[in-house]
Structure formats: C-alpha cells, structure tokens
Motif scaffolding. Structure first.
Motif, PDB file in Angstrom:
ATOM      1  N   SER A 260      23.026  30.681  15.975  1.00  0.00           N
ATOM      2  CA  SER A 260      23.554  32.045  16.089  1.00  0.00           C
ATOM      3  C   SER A 260      23.230  32.871  14.852  1.00  0.00           C
ATOM      4  O   SER A 260      22.846  34.041  14.948  1.00  0.00           O
ATOM      5  CB  SER A 260      25.073  32.017  16.305  1.00  0.00           C
ATOM      6  N   CYS A 261      23.366  32.249  13.681  1.00  0.00           N
ATOM      7  CA  CYS A 261      23.064  32.942  12.437  1.00  0.00           C
ATOM      8  C   CYS A 261      21.582  33.267  12.328  1.00  0.00           C
ATOM      9  O   CYS A 261      21.203  34.381  11.920  1.00  0.00           O
ATOM     10  CB  CYS A 261      23.506  32.094  11.245  1.00  0.00           C
ATOM     11  N   MET A 262      20.724  32.326  12.708  1.00  0.00           N
ATOM     12  CA  MET A 262      19.283  32.565  12.660  1.00  0.00           C
ATOM     13  C   MET A 262      18.897  33.698  13.614  1.00  0.00           C
ATOM     14  O   MET A 262      18.067  34.557  13.286  1.00  0.00           O
ATOM     15  CB  MET A 262      18.522  31.290  13.023  1.00  0.00           C
ATOM     16  N   LYS A 263      19.515  33.721  14.792  1.00  0.00           N
ATOM     17  CA  LYS A 263      19.223  34.768  15.775  1.00  0.00           C
ATOM     18  C   LYS A 263      19.626  36.139  15.247  1.00  0.00           C
ATOM     19  O   LYS A 263      18.912  37.134  15.441  1.00  0.00           O
ATOM     20  CB  LYS A 263      19.962  34.460  17.078  1.00  0.00           C
ATOM     21  N   LYS A 264      20.761  36.195  14.563  1.00  0.00           N
ATOM     22  CA  LYS A 264      21.248  37.465  14.021  1.00  0.00           C
ATOM     23  C   LYS A 264      20.397  37.928  12.842  1.00  0.00           C
ATOM     24  O   LYS A 264      20.077  39.117  12.714  1.00  0.00           O
ATOM     25  CB  LYS A 264      22.701  37.313  13.587  1.00  0.00           C
TER      26      LYS A 264
ATOM     27  N   GLN B 278      11.175  32.711  16.535  1.00  0.00           N
ATOM     28  CA  GLN B 278      11.491  31.516  17.304  1.00  0.00           C
ATOM     29  C   GLN B 278      12.042  30.472  16.334  1.00  0.00           C
ATOM     30  O   GLN B 278      11.601  30.394  15.185  1.00  0.00           O
ATOM     31  CB  GLN B 278      10.240  30.967  17.984  1.00  0.00           C
ATOM     32  N   VAL B 279      13.005  29.697  16.790  1.00  0.00           N
ATOM     33  CA  VAL B 279      13.627  28.676  15.944  1.00  0.00           C
ATOM     34  C   VAL B 279      13.641  27.342  16.684  1.00  0.00           C
ATOM     35  O   VAL B 279      14.061  27.275  17.843  1.00  0.00           O
ATOM     36  CB  VAL B 279      15.074  29.060  15.560  1.00  0.00           C
ATOM     37  N   VAL B 280      13.176  26.315  16.004  1.00  0.00           N
ATOM     38  CA  VAL B 280      13.297  24.958  16.531  1.00  0.00           C
ATOM     39  C   VAL B 280      14.150  24.178  15.543  1.00  0.00           C
ATOM     40  O   VAL B 280      13.816  24.067  14.355  1.00  0.00           O
ATOM     41  CB  VAL B 280      11.933  24.278  16.704  1.00  0.00           C
TER      42      VAL B 280
ATOM     43  N   GLN C  71      15.142  27.943  20.335  1.00  0.00           N
ATOM     44  CA  GLN C  71      15.786  29.225  20.610  1.00  0.00           C
ATOM     45  C   GLN C  71      14.821  30.378  20.346  1.00  0.00           C
ATOM     46  O   GLN C  71      14.148  30.415  19.312  1.00  0.00           O
ATOM     47  CB  GLN C  71      17.013  29.401  19.721  1.00  0.00           C
ATOM     48  N   TYR C  72      14.746  31.298  21.286  1.00  0.00           N
ATOM     49  CA  TYR C  72      14.007  32.550  21.079  1.00  0.00           C
ATOM     50  C   TYR C  72      14.712  33.640  21.867  1.00  0.00           C
ATOM     51  O   TYR C  72      14.713  33.626  23.099  1.00  0.00           O
ATOM     52  CB  TYR C  72      12.556  32.435  21.524  1.00  0.00           C
ATOM     53  N   LYS C  73      15.347  34.547  21.148  1.00  0.00           N
ATOM     54  CA  LYS C  73      16.140  35.611  21.763  1.00  0.00           C
ATOM     55  C   LYS C  73      17.163  35.003  22.720  1.00  0.00           C
ATOM     56  O   LYS C  73      18.054  34.290  22.302  1.00  0.00           O
ATOM     57  CB  LYS C  73      15.228  36.647  22.413  1.00  0.00           C
TER      58      LYS C  73
END
Length: 291
Positions: A197-201, A207-209, A220-222
């Motif tokens: 959630s923090c990375m998305k914000k 993109q996060v793996v 996670q991507y959007k």
C-alpha cells in the motif's frame, strides 16, 4: 530492445556453521567453499540461463580474470566489464544448518565506478532498452539519472539497503523487485499489505514485486495484484534465490508472459536454486525449469 545489467561481481566465500556467529564469539566453521557471486553477476547469469541476451557492465580487480571466463561460459556479454588495479569485491557468507544465511560484503572494484565509465557504457543503449540495477556498486544515483534521461526502463533491486539509496530518485524506477526486509526498509512497514500500500501511494506508476520467503511472492501494479506460493523443496543454500527470481521475472516480461505464469516460473526456478550449493552455480537453466 537490449538488456543491460550494471552490477557487481564478487567472489563468495561460503562458510557452513552451526549457527550465525554472535557478537564476541569465535566459532569454528564446518566447511568452506568459494563460489562466484555478487548480486549483479548472479542476476546476469539468471537472465542468460532464462534465455535472455544480457550485457553486464561492471568492474573487476587484477584477480578477476575468472569472472570473464564464467560470463562467457554462461553467454553473458562482457564488453562492458573492465579490469582495474586492486582487488575484486568479495563476500563472507555464513550458512547455518537450516540453510539460512548472513552476508558480509567488501565492495572492492565494484565501488570504484566513475561517471566517465558510466557515460561510456550508456552511450550504446537507447530509449526502450532495459537497465537492471542492484545496490552493490557506487554512483547508483548517477546511473539512474543518466539512464532515465535516455528513456531506458529501469528495474531496481534495492539490496543491500543503505544510505546510498537515499540520494537516488526512486520516481524514475519502473519496477521494484525486493524482499520483505527491503520492503520494510523502503517503507517503514513490516506487514506485506502495508508495504504494498505504501509503495503504491509513494510510487503510483511503478510495478512492485515483493518476495516473502516461505510465503511466496506478490506482484502489484496499480489495481492489479497477483500472488504466488513457493514450490516446496529441501533447501540447501538460499543465497541466490532472490537473484534467480529477478532474472526469471525480467525474462517473463520480455517474453510477454502473463504475470501469473511469470511468477510461477520464478517460483520453480528459485526452488531449484535453493536446493543447490553456491550462488551463480545454483541458478537453473530455462530447460530445467520448464520440464
């Protein structure tokens, strides 16, 4: 589209121990072996073994001729590896009886990058090419800035996490590949959901793996989110698990595989890697993973 991995090359001295050495303790090891490693080298070999043509940029010392031989043997392009006076980087790795490890890193020539060398390497790469980075070399911020100016797609494994990363413009990173410890260091959060959630914000376009050890991995991507369990095997050495995962993840993107299929193949490749000794030697070939 070309793939450039600007990263470290290390000799790994691996000591088998009953438990990790504690402060003030002297402990006899149960055995010692030397392997080729470095997160940069490991990830280049993982890419090559996954079927991706990869250029490795890095620096070795006068003791480093064997790295060139190893890269060529594994079909990693060595055009951008240069030899300097002094010692190559090396690590001292403790592996306990449960196959967990801890690592002491000496940078050596990995930490002697210059802006001139960086510019010389990046001259041969253009918009749309992929740049893979870790944090075992110096001037990472310069490499990120220069590559971003050229329009390269930048993939970062923020490991090891230290103050050098604080001067990097993380908004220029397209893909973060990290484990739960690095995720906590990046965000200050411990729970995977809060890390994501923090990375998305903070980095909404990235993109996060997130790899979670025995709990598998999450992409996670959007608004997209995919999870993958591990493939259970008897672990011997977990040193190259994350680097194997990275190489096979990038390979999946280049092949146009779906994220679920890519994560599954990463899990299979990592499972094979942890069942073998060493770092670079433990990484499986594509043909082994896709049996």
């Amino acid at each position: 589209m070309k793939v450039l991995n600007f990263g470290s090359l290390n000799y790994d001295y691996v000591y088998q121990v009953e438990h990790m050495v504690r402060a003030g303790e002297t402990l006899a090891s149960l055995g010692m072996e030397r392997f080729f490693g470095g997160k940069g080298l490991n990830q280049s070999i993982a890419l090559a073994k996954a079927g991706v043509p990869v250029y490795h940029a890095g620096q070795i010392g006068e003791d480093g001729e064997a790295f060139l031989d190893l890269c060529r043997k594994n079909h990693v392009d060595t055009s951008y590896i240069r030899m300097l006076p002094g010692k190559s980087g090396h690590t001292i790795i403790q592996v306990d009886k449960t196959a967990q490890n801890c690592i002491l890193l000496y940078g050596g020539t990995n930490r002697e990058m210059t802006e001139e060398f960086i510019d010389t390497v990046l001259t041969d790469f253009d918009r749309g090419d992929i740049l893979l980075l870790q944090n075992e070399i110096n001037l990472l911020d310069v490499i990120i800035d220069r590559a971003y100016e050229k329009g390269m797609t930048i993939i970062l494994n923020p490991s090891p996490f230290d103050n050098a990363l604080s001067v990097c413009d993380m908004s220029k990173i397209s893909i973060f590949l990290m484990n739960e410890v690095e995720g906590e260091q990046m965000t200050g959060e411990r729970e995977p959901e809060k890390i994501l959630s923090c990375m998305k914000k903070t980095y909404p376009e990235a993109q996060v793996v997130l790899t979670l050890g025995s709990d598998g991995s999450v992409y996670q991507y959007k608004e997209e989110r995919y999870a993958q369990e591990i493939i259970k095997v008897k672990a011997v050495d977990t040193t190259a698990a994350g680097d194997t995962f990275t190489g096979y993840f990038v390979a999946g993107l280049l092949e146009g595989k779906s994220i679920p299929d890519t994560l599954l193949r990463c899990a299979k490749a990592s499972a094979i890697a942890v069942s073998r000794k060493g770092a670079a030697p433990s990484i499986p070939y594509k043909e082994e993973v896709e049996i």
